[in-house]
Scaffold this motif. Sequence first.
Motif, PDB file in Angstrom:
ATOM      1  N   ASP A   1       1.020  -1.175  -0.021  1.00  0.00           N
ATOM      2  CA  ASP A   1      -0.246   0.056   0.115  1.00  0.00           C
ATOM      3  C   ASP A   1       1.007   1.305   0.117  1.00  0.00           C
ATOM      4  O   ASP A   1       1.322   1.603   0.962  1.00  0.00           O
ATOM      5  CB  ASP A   1      -0.975  -0.115   1.258  1.00  0.00           C
ATOM      6  CG  ASP A   1      -2.097   1.043   1.252  1.00  0.00           C
ATOM      7  OD1 ASP A   1      -1.853   1.858   0.394  1.00  0.00           O
ATOM      8  OD2 ASP A   1      -2.509   1.403   2.205  1.00  0.00           O
ATOM      9  N   PHE A   2       1.091   1.704  -1.284  1.00  0.00           N
ATOM     10  CA  PHE A   2       2.080   2.813  -1.451  1.00  0.00           C
ATOM     11  C   PHE A   2       1.553   4.152  -1.287  1.00  0.00           C
ATOM     12  O   PHE A   2       0.033   4.334  -1.813  1.00  0.00           O
ATOM     13  CB  PHE A   2       2.882   2.507  -2.817  1.00  0.00           C
ATOM     14  CG  PHE A   2       4.022   1.832  -2.700  1.00  0.00           C
ATOM     15  CD1 PHE A   2       4.249   0.916  -1.787  1.00  0.00           C
ATOM     16  CD2 PHE A   2       4.600   1.825  -3.982  1.00  0.00           C
ATOM     17  CE1 PHE A   2       5.300   0.036  -1.736  1.00  0.00           C
ATOM     18  CE2 PHE A   2       5.825   0.499  -4.032  1.00  0.00           C
ATOM     19  CZ  PHE A   2       5.946  -0.077  -3.007  1.00  0.00           C
ATOM     20  N   SER A   3       2.208   5.140  -0.739  1.00  0.00           N
ATOM     21  CA  SER A   3       1.828   6.413  -0.927  1.00  0.00           C
ATOM     22  C   SER A   3       3.241   7.400  -1.101  1.00  0.00           C
ATOM     23  O   SER A   3       4.056   7.407  -0.108  1.00  0.00           O
ATOM     24  CB  SER A   3       1.246   6.879   0.415  1.00  0.00           C
ATOM     25  OG  SER A   3       0.927   8.326   0.537  1.00  0.00           O
ATOM     26  N   ASN A   4       3.191   8.198  -2.272  1.00  0.00           N
ATOM     27  CA  ASN A   4       4.479   8.815  -2.489  1.00  0.00           C
ATOM     28  C   ASN A   4       4.261  10.095  -3.025  1.00  0.00           C
ATOM     29  O   ASN A   4       4.483  10.334  -4.401  1.00  0.00           O
ATOM     30  CB  ASN A   4       5.212   7.770  -3.642  1.00  0.00           C
ATOM     31  CG  ASN A   4       5.890   6.473  -2.808  1.00  0.00           C
ATOM     32  OD1 ASN A   4       6.624   6.446  -2.148  1.00  0.00           O
ATOM     33  ND2 ASN A   4       5.268   5.430  -3.546  1.00  0.00           N
ATOM     34  N   PRO A   5       3.990  10.970  -2.237  1.00  0.00           N
ATOM     35  CA  PRO A   5       4.098  12.299  -2.862  1.00  0.00           C
ATOM     36  C   PRO A   5       5.538  13.140  -3.096  1.00  0.00           C
ATOM     37  O   PRO A   5       6.255  12.597  -2.658  1.00  0.00           O
ATOM     38  CB  PRO A   5       3.602  13.213  -1.561  1.00  0.00           C
ATOM     39  CG  PRO A   5       3.943  12.374  -0.402  1.00  0.00           C
ATOM     40  CD  PRO A   5       3.648  11.083  -0.741  1.00  0.00           C
ATOM     41  N   TYR A   6       5.371  13.590  -4.191  1.00  0.00           N
ATOM     42  CA  TYR A   6       6.787  14.035  -4.596  1.00  0.00           C
ATOM     43  C   TYR A   6       6.822  15.528  -5.227  1.00  0.00           C
ATOM     44  O   TYR A   6       5.935  16.238  -5.736  1.00  0.00           O
ATOM     45  CB  TYR A   6       7.406  13.188  -5.621  1.00  0.00           C
ATOM     46  CG  TYR A   6       6.409  12.928  -7.058  1.00  0.00           C
ATOM     47  CD1 TYR A   6       6.991  13.961  -8.014  1.00  0.00           C
ATOM     48  CD2 TYR A   6       5.610  12.064  -7.132  1.00  0.00           C
ATOM     49  CE1 TYR A   6       6.223  13.826  -9.103  1.00  0.00           C
ATOM     50  CE2 TYR A   6       4.890  11.784  -8.177  1.00  0.00           C
ATOM     51  CZ  TYR A   6       5.193  12.821  -9.337  1.00  0.00           C
ATOM     52  OH  TYR A   6       4.433  12.525 -10.528  1.00  0.00           O
ATOM     53  N   LEU A   7       8.016  16.257  -5.156  1.00  0.00           N
ATOM     54  CA  LEU A   7       8.389  17.374  -5.721  1.00  0.00           C
ATOM     55  C   LEU A   7       9.445  17.308  -6.703  1.00  0.00           C
ATOM     56  O   LEU A   7      10.575  16.787  -6.188  1.00  0.00           O
ATOM     57  CB  LEU A   7       8.528  18.748  -4.744  1.00  0.00           C
ATOM     58  CG  LEU A   7       7.354  18.775  -3.736  1.00  0.00           C
ATOM     59  CD1 LEU A   7       7.788  19.799  -2.712  1.00  0.00           C
ATOM     60  CD2 LEU A   7       6.147  19.420  -4.510  1.00  0.00           C
ATOM     61  N   GLY A   8       9.513  18.005  -7.828  1.00  0.00           N
ATOM     62  CA  GLY A   8      10.725  17.784  -8.665  1.00  0.00           C
ATOM     63  C   GLY A   8      10.782  18.817  -9.796  1.00  0.00           C
ATOM     64  O   GLY A   8       9.935  19.676  -9.902  1.00  0.00           O
ATOM     65  N   VAL A   9      11.583  18.525 -10.357  1.00  0.00           N
ATOM     66  CA  VAL A   9      11.740  19.546 -11.595  1.00  0.00           C
ATOM     67  C   VAL A   9      12.077  18.672 -12.992  1.00  0.00           C
ATOM     68  O   VAL A   9      12.778  17.643 -12.923  1.00  0.00           O
ATOM     69  CB  VAL A   9      13.029  20.377 -11.689  1.00  0.00           C
ATOM     70  CG1 VAL A   9      14.429  19.728 -11.221  1.00  0.00           C
ATOM     71  CG2 VAL A   9      13.036  21.466 -12.839  1.00  0.00           C
ATOM     72  N   GLN A  10      11.241  18.965 -14.116  1.00  0.00           N
ATOM     73  CA  GLN A  10      11.528  18.178 -15.537  1.00  0.00           C
ATOM     74  C   GLN A  10      12.059  19.185 -16.364  1.00  0.00           C
ATOM     75  O   GLN A  10      11.644  20.116 -16.643  1.00  0.00           O
ATOM     76  CB  GLN A  10       9.947  17.748 -15.880  1.00  0.00           C
ATOM     77  CG  GLN A  10      10.227  16.690 -16.681  1.00  0.00           C
ATOM     78  CD  GLN A  10      10.445  15.270 -16.412  1.00  0.00           C
ATOM     79  OE1 GLN A  10      11.504  14.884 -17.092  1.00  0.00           O
ATOM     80  NE2 GLN A  10      10.175  15.006 -15.231  1.00  0.00           N
TER      81      GLN A  10
END
Length: 245
Positions: free
Chosen positions: A111-120
Amino acid sequence: MKAIKLSVIAGAVLLSTGAMANVVTDAGTVVVTGAKNTTVAVVDGTKTLFKTAVNPAAISAEVGTLGYGANIAWAVNDTTELQAGWAGGDPAGLFKDDISVDGTDFELDTDFSNPYLGVQMRPAANWFTVGAGVIVPDNDIKVRAPARQNETFSIQGTDYIVNGPIEGTVEHRNKLAPYLTVGFRPNINNHWGVFGELGAAYLGKADVTIKSSNTAFNEHAAQRIQDKEYATWYPIAKVGATYRF
């Protein structure tokens, strides 16, 4: 005369902060001409920031090893976007159903929960992309094997007798996980596009706990699962679709 001297002193102080305002002295009178322009610039900058925040450049849906999810992107310039997203759920059924350790199969329940912030980024201003950022993982990973009755298991040449079920948990140590990906993002038309990415996230070492009737088996099996299946780097592979505004 005293009043004039005080006015001149005040004018000199204000002139020393010329970056903040333009000061004009005339017969002891100090006139500040730059304050209004500074205020206007601050207000305009705030409006621009707010307008950018409430008007994202694109939204995307994705599926991959981190789970199912979506993200919102804001354009910094023609080749760089900021992303905020989330991916989670149960990706184990898509990519991996079990772990095999020396002939013993453990089923995965995730049961995954992966909020993320990044640059593309598009370093060559074409379809090729490079992504980087940080994930805040909150993943629930369980392993289990069917109930056993006086069954013998061999781990690295040592035999263990286990009665009843075998259950366990896996927990990565990193609370913040930096990631790096490479991929492609071709556009289908002016609004729609697709993408694919490959990379890895640094989740740190995993703590594995196994519970059964045999304590020695638990310790040895946990160590084998940790060494064999859950390395420091977690693979990232995902595909998705993007809508650009």
